[in-house]
Design an enzyme around this catalytic site. Structure first.
Site, PDB file in Angstrom:
ATOM      1  N   SER A  14      42.997  52.524  58.027  1.00 57.25           N
ATOM      2  CA  SER A  14      44.494  52.694  58.642  1.00 57.25           C
ATOM      3  C   SER A  14      44.532  52.009  60.325  1.00 57.25           C
ATOM      4  O   SER A  14      45.865  50.792  60.534  1.00 57.25           O
ATOM      5  CB  SER A  14      44.680  53.970  59.849  1.00 57.25           C
ATOM      6  OG  SER A  14      44.371  54.496  60.121  1.00 57.25           O
ATOM      7  N   SER A 130      27.025  52.134  57.770  1.00 58.72           N
ATOM      8  CA  SER A 130      25.403  52.950  57.913  1.00 58.72           C
ATOM      9  C   SER A 130      26.191  51.965  60.169  1.00 58.72           C
ATOM     10  O   SER A 130      27.096  51.666  60.162  1.00 58.72           O
ATOM     11  CB  SER A 130      24.206  52.550  57.924  1.00 58.72           C
ATOM     12  OG  SER A 130      23.691  52.875  59.040  1.00 58.72           O
ATOM     13  N   TYR A 144      25.685  60.094  67.745  1.00 55.08           N
ATOM     14  CA  TYR A 144      26.183  59.251  66.725  1.00 55.08           C
ATOM     15  C   TYR A 144      24.859  58.323  65.749  1.00 55.08           C
ATOM     16  O   TYR A 144      25.101  58.171  64.828  1.00 55.08           O
ATOM     17  CB  TYR A 144      26.294  58.461  67.185  1.00 55.08           C
ATOM     18  CG  TYR A 144      27.609  56.967  66.538  1.00 55.08           C
ATOM     19  CD1 TYR A 144      28.598  56.969  65.879  1.00 55.08           C
ATOM     20  CD2 TYR A 144      26.520  55.823  66.829  1.00 55.08           C
ATOM     21  CE1 TYR A 144      29.038  56.286  65.242  1.00 55.08           C
ATOM     22  CE2 TYR A 144      27.385  54.516  66.039  1.00 55.08           C
ATOM     23  CZ  TYR A 144      28.450  55.136  64.613  1.00 55.08           C
ATOM     24  OH  TYR A 144      28.294  53.868  64.282  1.00 55.08           O
ATOM     25  N   LYS A 148      23.652  58.031  62.005  1.00 54.41           N
ATOM     26  CA  LYS A 148      23.924  56.706  61.001  1.00 54.41           C
ATOM     27  C   LYS A 148      22.580  56.552  60.595  1.00 54.41           C
ATOM     28  O   LYS A 148      22.051  56.531  59.140  1.00 54.41           O
ATOM     29  CB  LYS A 148      23.966  55.628  62.367  1.00 54.41           C
ATOM     30  CG  LYS A 148      25.470  55.782  62.513  1.00 54.41           C
ATOM     31  CD  LYS A 148      26.165  55.534  61.124  1.00 54.41           C
ATOM     32  CE  LYS A 148      28.138  56.005  61.274  1.00 54.41           C
ATOM     33  NZ  LYS A 148      28.747  55.488  59.787  1.00 54.41           N
TER      34      LYS A 148
END
Length: 269
Positions: A14, A130, A144, A148
């Site tokens: 979106s 990634s 975070y 990844k």
């Protein structure tokens, strides 16, 4: 007889990278289905289904809806994710679990739902977003960064498992991109005063990096390449900054690289 279009499913379509990727894949000739929590989006030429990657039943329902509508899924772009900021000591285990539930387990849920269909049809590509932060450290973003790194290891291992079935699992590694990532990153519920100065510096460094980042379309073009290359590579870096950082991580001595990370983030030597 008209040739049926290949079908691409893009999560988090979106806005930002997901929206740009959905539009680019549609321009490339794919039948594109995007996902968002509401099941709506503004990308022209892209249909949408509702999806919460943190909910297993929502994942199954979304994938089944695409299969019933189009009969196949040729490309899955696992783009949906959340950011997080704050010192490790400030963030609760529950906050860290939320990051992993979306960025890692959400990706795993989608992969498990789509893979049997790809295997049965004899081919497909799973493209996982990634980051260069899947290759390097970054202070005040530990959960975070860890998520990844997990995506990198999961994808590379999966790719070895599924190649014999005509399926590839591929990694796209952007650097800083001009999206709402920094504004939407989840801050810690508790802020400790001893980290306040460093956190402010981090926010300033991040803001400058985001302002100078790549447009989402740069990443989208790389996603299209991963989806269409006749002989795909395991890793695709997206943009000049990502290529530079990836190269430095491989070739710069560890001690020099460590000092560069501290200098960039204005941390004491």
């Amino acid at each position: 007889m008209a040739v049926k279009k290949q079908v691409a499913l893009v999560t988090g379509a979106s806005s930002g990278i997901g929206e740009a990727a959905a539009l680019a894949l549609a321009d490339e000739g794919f039948e594109v289905v995007g996902t968002s929590r509401s099941g709506t989006g503004s990308a022209v030429g892209v249909s949408f289904v509702p999806l919460d990657v943190g909910d297993a039943s929502s994942v199954q329902a979304a994938v089944q809806q695409v299969i019933e509508r189009h009969g196949r899924i040729d490309v899955l772009v696992n783009n949906a994710g959340i950011g997080s900021v704050g010192a490790v000591e400030e963030r609760s285990v529950a906050e860290e679990e939320r990051v992993f539930d979306i960025n890692v387990f959400g990706l795993i849920r989608m992969t498990k739902a789509v893979l049997p269909h790809m295997r049965a049809q004899g081919g497909g590509r799973i493209i996982n977003l990634s980051s260069v932060l899947g290759l390097i450290p970054n202070p005040y973003m530990a959960s975070y960064v860890a998520s990844k790194h997990a995506v990198e290891g999961y994808t590379e291992s999966l790719d070895h498992e599924v190649r014999e079935f005509g399926v590839r699992a591929l990694i796209v590694e952007p650097a800083y991109t001009k999206t709402s990532f920094d504004a939407n990153a989840v801050p810690p519920e508790v802020s400790l005063p001893l980290y306040a100065k460093r956190r402010t510096t981090f926010d300033e460094v991040m803001a400058v990096a985001m302002q100078g980042g790549d447009a989402p379309e740069v990443v989208a073009d790389v996603i299209v390449a991963a989806a269409t290359d006749r002989k795909p590579r395991l890793r695709y870096t997206a943009g000049a900054t990502a290529r530079r950082i990836s190269g430095q991580r491989r070739f710069v001595p560890a001690g020099v690289f460590d000092k560069a990370i501290r200098k960039l983030n204005k941390l004491p030597a």
